[in-house]
Design a protein around this motif. Structure first.
Motif, short mmCIF file in Angstrom:
data_model
loop_
_atom_site.label_atom_id
_atom_site.label_comp_id
_atom_site.label_asym_id
_atom_site.label_seq_id
_atom_site.Cartn_x
_atom_site.Cartn_y
_atom_site.Cartn_z
N ALA A 43 0.81 -1.22 0.00
CA ALA A 43 0.00 0.00 0.00
C ALA A 43 0.84 1.27 0.00
N GLN A 44 2.05 1.19 0.56
CA GLN A 44 2.85 2.40 0.69
C GLN A 44 3.27 2.88 -0.70
N ARG A 45 3.54 4.19 -0.75
CA ARG A 45 3.89 4.72 -2.06
C ARG A 45 5.37 4.53 -2.36
N LEU B 345 8.50 1.36 1.95
CA LEU B 345 8.90 2.13 3.12
C LEU B 345 7.65 2.73 3.73
N LEU B 346 7.70 3.05 5.01
CA LEU B 346 6.59 3.83 5.58
C LEU B 346 6.51 5.13 4.79
N CYS B 347 5.31 5.57 4.46
CA CYS B 347 5.15 6.81 3.70
C CYS B 347 5.69 8.00 4.50
N ALA B 348 6.03 9.05 3.79
CA ALA B 348 6.35 10.31 4.47
C ALA B 348 5.11 10.73 5.26
N GLY B 349 5.30 11.09 6.51
CA GLY B 349 4.17 11.53 7.33
C GLY B 349 3.35 10.40 7.91
N CYS B 350 3.84 9.17 7.80
CA CYS B 350 3.10 8.03 8.34
C CYS B 350 2.97 8.14 9.86
N PRO B 351 1.77 7.93 10.40
CA PRO B 351 1.59 8.03 11.85
C PRO B 351 2.31 6.94 12.64
N HIS B 352 2.85 5.93 11.98
CA HIS B 352 3.60 4.89 12.70
C HIS B 352 5.03 5.33 13.00
N THR B 353 5.49 6.37 12.33
CA THR B 353 6.91 6.71 12.40
C THR B 353 7.36 7.13 13.80
N GLY B 388 1.21 -5.54 9.23
CA GLY B 388 0.56 -4.33 8.72
C GLY B 388 1.65 -3.45 8.14
N CYS B 389 1.31 -2.24 7.74
CA CYS B 389 2.34 -1.32 7.26
C CYS B 389 3.48 -1.21 8.27
N TYR B 390 3.10 -1.19 9.54
CA TYR B 390 4.08 -0.94 10.60
C TYR B 390 5.15 -2.02 10.69
N ASP B 459 -3.40 3.07 16.12
CA ASP B 459 -4.73 3.35 15.59
C ASP B 459 -4.64 4.41 14.49
N ASN B 460 -4.45 3.93 13.25
CA ASN B 460 -4.37 4.88 12.13
C ASN B 460 -5.70 5.00 11.41
N GLY B 461 -6.75 4.45 12.01
CA GLY B 461 -8.10 4.66 11.49
C GLY B 461 -8.39 3.93 10.19
N THR B 463 -7.44 0.00 7.70
CA THR B 463 -6.65 -1.20 7.43
C THR B 463 -5.78 -0.82 6.25
N ALA B 464 -4.62 -0.24 6.53
CA ALA B 464 -3.86 0.44 5.47
C ALA B 464 -3.19 -0.52 4.50
N MET B 465 -2.53 -1.50 5.05
CA MET B 465 -1.66 -2.38 4.28
C MET B 465 -2.34 -2.97 3.04
N GLY B 467 -4.83 -1.69 1.42
CA GLY B 467 -5.45 -0.70 0.55
C GLY B 467 -6.56 0.09 1.23
N HIS B 468 -6.49 0.24 2.57
CA HIS B 468 -7.35 1.19 3.28
C HIS B 468 -8.82 0.78 3.33
N GLN B 469 -9.07 -0.37 3.91
CA GLN B 469 -10.46 -0.79 4.11
C GLN B 469 -10.95 -0.32 5.49
N THR B 532 -4.10 9.65 11.86
CA THR B 532 -4.69 9.08 10.65
C THR B 532 -3.63 8.78 9.59
N CYS B 533 -3.77 7.63 8.96
CA CYS B 533 -2.91 7.23 7.84
C CYS B 533 -2.80 8.38 6.84
N GLN B 534 -1.58 8.71 6.42
CA GLN B 534 -1.37 9.86 5.51
C GLN B 534 -2.06 9.70 4.16
N VAL B 535 -2.23 8.46 3.73
CA VAL B 535 -2.83 8.27 2.42
C VAL B 535 -4.30 8.68 2.41
N ILE B 536 -4.97 8.51 3.55
CA ILE B 536 -6.39 8.87 3.59
C ILE B 536 -6.65 10.21 4.29
S1 SF4 Z 1 -0.25 3.67 3.88
FE1 SF4 Z 1 -0.72 4.84 5.77
S2 SF4 Z 1 -0.17 3.49 7.48
FE2 SF4 Z 1 0.78 2.66 5.60
S3 SF4 Z 1 2.86 3.52 5.55
FE3 SF4 Z 1 1.56 4.91 4.36
S4 SF4 Z 1 0.84 6.45 5.86
FE4 SF4 Z 1 1.64 4.71 7.01
#
Ligand code: SF4
Ligand code: TPP
Lengths: 198, 605
Positions: A43-45, B345-353, B388-390, B459-461, B463-465, B467-469, B532-536
């Motif tokens: 999912a990550q970019r 990689l964890l996205c830039a701004g990912c709340p898990h970082t 998960g993403c984390y 709790d990133n609100g 199911t990111a990994m 595709g954000h369900q 919240t997950c940065q993607v959403i």
């Molecule tokens: S998709 Fe959301 S939870 Fe996953 S790495 Fe990117 S910002 Fe973090």
């Protein structure tokens, strides 16, 4: 009917999947049996994304064999090189002259290949290697996000599909608000590629 | 009409045309889109269930009630659903029940490779294996029909390459109206699996299997394609496509239903071909059966057991088995094989970082580079992890996770490490969707058994990994309706955890204090990290930048592993197209020189 093995390579977020969907739909509409498969990370970019499209009178495997790609359309330079093993001496490679640096290179662990290395390897493998400043054109067209459709326009010049079909499919697959700019981008790509020396 | 459909789209449409009324799933690559597509159809009830076991139980219940029902999951989901899976085979169904399981040969995004066809054998139920989108579409009606005809759940095995490839589908059907079948009648002997009934059911299963085996001889999806008699190939699924392309002149026995196997069909086919080759992806499932029949075949001696097949591998095996001429050798250019990768990689701004950066500084973890044995052996505090993403935080530079086994495992593993007698506190880290999937019971277990672990719920609100369900914590259903949200804080307190802290994922001070408090508390504690997950998340802020005059190149900011923090000409800078700006600003909070400029430091939760 000619067998067509087409690859679109890029980095997640560049609009590869949409481009691959459009290309596959164009092939099907043009009367080819068509298979398309996208390999993308999670999912990550920011990961490598490769799409393969096969079109012929009858297609079995969705995956292309090494050395059998007719065309690689690459949205990023390193990604063009990554799939070079799929090229043969009749292949065409169209490369967006743009670099997206992977993290391993950022932190100094690995090296991004030099332009001249990229060119020499690709030239050794394929008959036509064409660089185009896609990002620049896209930005000048008004939105970097039309890069994918601009690149499709470039590729279309080398493919046996009618412009009308491309335009129809683009109009069907995109939200109507952004259709005009993308049709312009497509035609710009198709025109500009003919001005590049290769 | 011909349409290009992915395997998952075709499965959804096929099920819809077959009159499916209830569809359940838990997300998992590569199966996720099946439910996403089906949830858009009208007149179908679709749900994200909390996990695969629940999903199968819901579908079994609706099948009892006369509704054609389906459940979809990835391969490891069937491990979770194993118990109701065996029960469903034993009770049988009322209306059709189809279980779609997508394997991931090559582990594009999975923690293991397993061949789901063995589950069909274990439960003694039929399995169908489509080899393209047309079959994915057609096999759904077939699966429901078989299910009802033989009173059995039917397994449909897909794989990543089937689910995620598009091919042309001729859409023949229209939605079948199955409304009239909805009814319930009590069937004590069938549906109450007391030993007295289950004994009778077992005999019934064996009888059903024999009937299915007889049906396998005549079912149209098991087909012979006659070619040259010197080479016969038995294949199924995507492997058939690679084989068909590689050996265009051979005779084929294509098994759309690889279990139970049609013995006579196989024996006849074998008797008409000189050499027999079995080409299948992953395990020698068909091969083992055929060997049991005493038929000589070539199979896994040449075809790999491991990973995804492709036409190059199949051709290579053909050459090794002397069925194809030797290839002219291809010049390999070593640079091409040694290019810099683009790993996730964890996205830039990912709340898990932020939380993982805090954890990474404990025990000098941030100095471990993957397999630094000496440093690894000195670590005293274990961090068990989950999926998960984390999970990406297990990689450098964060190195802040030591285990990842299967969904929900982190909490039980942490308790186990504690009970082994380790002196320091053990930390378990788990995502919100994973916690709701299978983290609740191990937390109950840890409370009950006087555990003293720290559990961090991310709790990133979403199911990111996958595709954000949505999930029960988001308060929105698969079909987009609002529903009662499950509050993690209340849930955890209800279990009996007394020390519960809820902290902002982007406030480094809060995070650090929460971890310190928890490690100092001898009791079990839970930290819920919310962001919240940065993607959403809606993006509003402008990017951060580095004040070069203040920056002294200490590189601390690169230790958070943010992809927006990059280097050029020995100078660190922030890539402004990636940076999440003051929505995140974690880097600005950790820079010792205060050289990273961001407009506000702390994000409102
Ligand atoms: S998709 Fe959301 S939870 Fe996953 S790495 Fe990117 S910002 Fe973090
Ligand atoms: C049994 C099982 N089902 C599904 C999956 C696929 N899967 C991997 S992680 C994950 C959920 C991740 O969500 P969450 O825990 O909220 O973490 P996030 O990715 O949002 O950080 C899923 C569904 C799996 N690995 N195992």
């Amino acid at each position: 009917m000619k067998d067509l093995n087409l690859i679109i390579a890029g980095v997640g977020g560049q609009g590869n999947i949409l481009a691959s969907n459009i290309m596959a739909e164009v092939a099907l509409t043009s009367g080819y049996d068509t298979k398309q498969t996208d390999t993308l990370g999670m999912a990550q970019r920011g990961g490598s994304v490769i799409s393969q499209i096969r079109a012929s009178s009858k297609v079995y495997s969705p995956l292309i064999k090494l050395g059998q790609a007719d065309l690689i359309l690459a949205f990023e330079k390193l990604e063009a090189l990554r799939w070079a093993q799929y090229l043969n001496k009749y292949s065409t490679v169209i490369i967006n002259n743009h670099r997206i640096t992977p993290t391993s290179v950022n932190i100094g662990k690995e090296n991004y290949p030099e332009d001249k290395e990229i060119i020499s390897i690709l030239k050794e493998k394929a008959s036509r290697v064409i660089f185009i400043n896609g990002n620049e054109y896209a930005i000048n067209l008004g939105n970097i996000r039309v890069l994918n459709i601009f690149m499709l326009g470039c590729a279309s010049f080398f493919l046996p599909f009618k412009v009308q079909i491309w335009e129809n499919v683009i109009s069907q697959q995109l939200p109507s608000k952004i259709v005009p700019i993308n049709i312009t981008a497509f035609n710009k790509g198709r025109k500009e590629i003919q001005n590049v020396n290769f | 009409m011909k349409k290009l459909l992915s395997g998952n789209e075709a499965i959804a449409l096929g099920a819809y045309h077959a009159g499916v009324k209830v569809a359940t799933a838990y997300p998992g690559t590569p199966s996720t889109e099946i439910l996403e597509y089906i949830s858009q159809y009208s007149n179908v009830y679709a749900e994200w269930s909390t996990n695969e076991k629940v999903a199968l139980e819901v579908a079994l219940g609706s099948a009892y009630g006369g509704a054609r029902s389906m459940v979809s999951m990835k391969h490891v989901g069937l491990n979770v659903a194993g118990d109701p899976f065996m029960a469903a085979s034993t009770t049988g169904i009322n209306a059709g029940l189809v279980i779609i399981v997508a394997d991931d040969p090559g582990m594009h995004s999975s923690q293991n490779e397993q061949d789901t066809r063995y589950y069909a054998k274990l439960a003694k139920i039929p399995v169908l294996e489509p080899s393209d989108s047309q079959e994915a579409y057609d096999f759904m009606t077939l699966a429901f029909n078989i299910s009802e005809k033989f009173d059995t759940p039917v397994l449909v095995r897909s794989t990543t390459r089937i689910s995620h490839s598009k091919s042309a589908v001729t859409i023949t059907g229209q939605r079948e109206n199955t409304d009239a079948n909805i009814k319930y009648s009590r069937d004590f002997e069938k549906n109450v699996l007391l030993p007295v009934n289950a004994r009778i059911r077992h005999a019934q299963i064996e009888k059903r299997l024999l009937e299915l085996a007889a049906y396998a001889e005549i079912i149209p999806v098991n087909t012979v394609e006659t070619g040259n008699s010197n080479l016969g190939i038995i294949s199924s699924g995507i492997a058939y496509q690679y084989a068909r392309q590689t050996f265009p002149k051979a005779s084929f026995l294509k098994l759309g239903m690889p279990y139970p196997l049609p013995q006579e069909l196989i024996q006849n086919f074998a008797s008409q071909t000189e050499k027999l080759l079995v080409i299948e992806e992953l395990d020698p499932f068909i091969e083992e059966h055929i060997l049991m029949l005493g038929i000589k075949i070539i199979g896994k001696k040449y075809i790999p057991l491991i990973g995804e097949l492709n036409p190059d591998i199949v051709a290579d095996c053909g050459r090794k088995a002397h069925l194809l001429p030797k290839a002219t050798s291809r010049k390999t250019i070593s640079l091409i094989n040694n290019l810099p990768g683009r790993p996730p990689l964890l996205c830039a701004g990912c709340p898990h970082t932020g939380i993982f950066f805090v954890l990474s500084s404990i025990d000098h973890r941030n100095r471990i580079s993957g397999n630094d044995d000496e440093l690894n052996s000195k670590l005293s505090m274990a961090i068990t992890g989950d999926i998960g993403c984390y999970t990406l935080a297990a990689l450098p530079p964060l190195n802040a996770m030591d285990t990842c086994a299967c969904m929900g495992a982190s909490i039980g593993q942490a308790l186990g490490l504690e009970k082994a007698g380790l002196a320091s506190k053990i930390v378990a880290v788990i995502g919100d969707s994973t916690f709701l999937h299978s983290g609740i019971t191990p937390l109950v277990n840890a409370v009950y058994n006087k555990g003293q672990i720290t559990v961090i719920i991310l709790d990133n609100g979403t199911t990111a990994m996958t595709g954000h369900q949505h999930n029960p914590g988001t308060g929105i259903t698969a079909q987009g309706e609002t529903t009662q949200q499950v509050y993690l804080g209340n849930l955890v307190r209800g279990i009996g955890v007394k020390d519960v802290q809820i902290v902002n994922a982007y406030n480094m001070k809060e995070l650090r204090n929460a971890v310190r408090n928890s490690l100092d508390n001898p009791e079990l504690s839970v930290i819920i990290v919310r962001g919240t997950c940065q993607v959403i998340a809606p993006k509003i802020s402008s990017p951060n930048y580095i004040d070069k005059d203040k920056c002294n190149q200490c590189n601390i900011c690169s230790m958070i592993g943010c992809p927006a923090i990059q280097y050029q000409d020995e100078q660190v800078y922030i890539n402004d197209t990636l940076c999440a700006g003051d929505d995140c600003a974690i880097c600005a909070q950790i820079c010792p020189q205060n050289a990273i400029i961001s407009q506000t430091i702390v994000k409102k939760v």
